[in-house]
Design an enzyme around this catalytic site. Structure first.
Site, PDB file in Angstrom:
ATOM      1  NE  ARG A  85      -1.685  -1.869   3.440  1.00  0.00           N
ATOM      2  CZ  ARG A  85      -1.983  -2.277   4.687  1.00  0.00           C
ATOM      3  NH1 ARG A  85      -3.137  -1.988   5.217  1.00  0.00           N
ATOM      4  NH2 ARG A  85      -1.113  -2.935   5.384  1.00  0.00           N
ATOM      5  N   GLY A  86       2.129   1.092   0.355  1.00  0.00           N
ATOM      6  CA  GLY A  86       2.980   2.256   0.572  1.00  0.00           C
ATOM      7  C   GLY A  86       3.194   3.155  -0.631  1.00  0.00           C
ATOM      8  CD  GLU A 145       8.032  -1.638  -4.159  1.00  0.00           C
ATOM      9  OE1 GLU A 145       7.298  -0.987  -3.392  1.00  0.00           O
ATOM     10  OE2 GLU A 145       8.336  -2.822  -3.977  1.00  0.00           O
ATOM     11  CG  ASP A 146       6.643   2.448  -0.341  1.00  0.00           C
ATOM     12  OD1 ASP A 146       6.816   1.395  -0.978  1.00  0.00           O
ATOM     13  OD2 ASP A 146       6.338   2.463   0.857  1.00  0.00           O
ATOM     14  CG  ASP A 151      14.372  -1.712   3.214  1.00  0.00           C
ATOM     15  OD1 ASP A 151      15.493  -1.202   3.289  1.00  0.00           O
ATOM     16  OD2 ASP A 151      13.551  -1.681   4.134  1.00  0.00           O
ATOM     17  CB  THR A 173       9.026  -6.249  -2.773  1.00  0.00           C
ATOM     18  OG1 THR A 173       8.878  -6.543  -1.386  1.00  0.00           O
ATOM     19  CG2 THR A 173       7.668  -5.984  -3.401  1.00  0.00           C
ATOM     20  CG  ASP A 175       3.596   1.420   7.351  1.00  0.00           C
ATOM     21  OD1 ASP A 175       4.440   1.019   6.516  1.00  0.00           O
ATOM     22  OD2 ASP A 175       2.925   0.648   8.062  1.00  0.00           O
ATOM     23  NE  ARG A 217       0.364   2.673   4.891  1.00  0.00           N
ATOM     24  CZ  ARG A 217       1.206   1.683   4.613  1.00  0.00           C
ATOM     25  NH1 ARG A 217       2.261   1.925   3.887  1.00  0.00           N
ATOM     26  NH2 ARG A 217       0.988   0.480   5.063  1.00  0.00           N
TER      27      ARG A 217
HETATM   28  C1  PRP Z   1       7.337  -2.120   1.726  1.00  0.00           C
HETATM   29  C2  PRP Z   1       7.422  -1.284   0.475  1.00  0.00           C
HETATM   30  C3  PRP Z   1       7.896  -2.246  -0.573  1.00  0.00           C
HETATM   31  C4  PRP Z   1       8.671  -3.269   0.203  1.00  0.00           C
HETATM   32  C5  PRP Z   1      10.118  -3.040  -0.026  1.00  0.00           C
HETATM   33  O1  PRP Z   1       6.081  -2.715   1.778  1.00  0.00           O
HETATM   34  O2  PRP Z   1       6.180  -0.721   0.149  1.00  0.00           O
HETATM   35  O3  PRP Z   1       6.830  -2.833  -1.283  1.00  0.00           O
HETATM   36  O4  PRP Z   1       8.360  -3.093   1.590  1.00  0.00           O
HETATM   37  O5  PRP Z   1      10.896  -3.843   0.792  1.00  0.00           O
HETATM   38  P1  PRP Z   1      11.901  -4.928   0.248  1.00  0.00           P
HETATM   39  O6  PRP Z   1      12.790  -4.267  -0.753  1.00  0.00           O
HETATM   40  O7  PRP Z   1      12.638  -5.325   1.503  1.00  0.00           O
HETATM   41  O8  PRP Z   1      11.112  -6.055  -0.332  1.00  0.00           O
HETATM   42  P2  PRP Z   1       5.465  -3.330   3.101  1.00  0.00           P
HETATM   43  O9  PRP Z   1       5.648  -4.808   3.060  1.00  0.00           O
HETATM   44  O10 PRP Z   1       6.000  -2.630   4.311  1.00  0.00           O
HETATM   45  O11 PRP Z   1       3.934  -3.062   2.927  1.00  0.00           O
HETATM   46  P3  PRP Z   1       3.163  -1.659   2.832  1.00  0.00           P
HETATM   47  O12 PRP Z   1       3.602  -1.000   1.552  1.00  0.00           O
HETATM   48  O13 PRP Z   1       1.735  -2.027   2.818  1.00  0.00           O
HETATM   49  O14 PRP Z   1       3.573  -0.842   4.035  1.00  0.00           O
END
Ligand code: PRP
Length: 187
Positions: free
Chosen positions: A41-42, A94-95, A98, A102, A154, A160
């Site tokens: 959702r980010g 993507e937000d 990390d 993902t 978040d 957020r």
């Molecule tokens: C966050 C963000 C990315 C992902 C990146 O999502 O929105 O989709 O983590 O992290 P990575 O590179 O370690 O995979 P999150 O799972 O926190 O869900 P959200 O967006 O609903 O907060």
């Protein structure tokens, strides 16, 4: 109790100018329009601003993935895109990237669908956390090994909707998730 200290990574103006730069990059690259595939959702605040700042037509679609368990590297699609991306120009929005789990997963998944092109646009890049290599084509801001909130990012659902990006202390949040509410929403 006093509000804990935080560091402004990007203030509202900094966020807006980064989004404008990314929108210009994408508008320049995709003259014939683009599919923006956003990860719930980010990415929603970023997607909303980015798509409206672009000067080309775009189609927006959403997907959701499972939370992977830390260290396992497992990611699974919970909600797929509704549209067929075969022969389309596609940008994963993507937000934050990390660990890269993902976006690495999505890259593999979408590549098999034969898009005309596929790229990744992330507002925040934290390369120090990377577990799998991913090629990021468009980056808003690269951050050091810090925990950031705001502009879609978040902590347990909080922060957020901040218009800025702030670096905060994850240990403080772990003991009090609302610790930064007063400081970040009042100033
Ligand atoms: C966050 C963000 C990315 C992902 C990146 O999502 O929105 O989709 O983590 O992290 P990575 O590179 O370690 O995979 P999150 O799972 O926190 O869900 P959200 O967006 O609903 O907060």
């Amino acid at each position: 109790m006093n509000s804990p200290d935080y560091r402004v990574v990007l203030d509202q103006q900094g966020v807006e100018s980064s989004v404008a730069r990314l929108a210009a990059e994408l508008s320049e690259k995709y003259h014939d329009g683009v599919v923006l595939a956003a990860v719930l959702r980010g990415s929603v605040p970023f997607l909303s601003d980015l798509s409206r700042a672009m000067s080309i037509r775009s189609v927006v679609d959403f997907l959701a993935i499972t939370k992977y368990e830390r260290g396992t590297g497992r990611v699974r699609l919970l909600k797929d895109l509704d549209i067929d991306i075969t022969d389309r120009e596609v940008v994963i929005v993507e937000d934050i990237v990390d660990t890269g789990l993902t976006s690495g997963f999505l890259w593999g998944e979408f590549s098999r669908r034969s898009p005309r092109s596929l790229s990744i646009c992330t507002f925040v890049d934290r390369p120090s956390a990377r577990m799998v290599p991913v090629e990021l084509d468009h980056i808003g801001v690269e951050i050091p090994d810090e925990f950031v909130v705001g502009y879609g990012l978040d902590y347990r659902g909080r922060y957020r909707n901040l218009r800025m990006l702030a670096s905060v202390d994850a240990d403080i949040l772990a003991s009090d998730p609302d610790a930064y509410v007063e400081a970040l929403y009042v100033s």
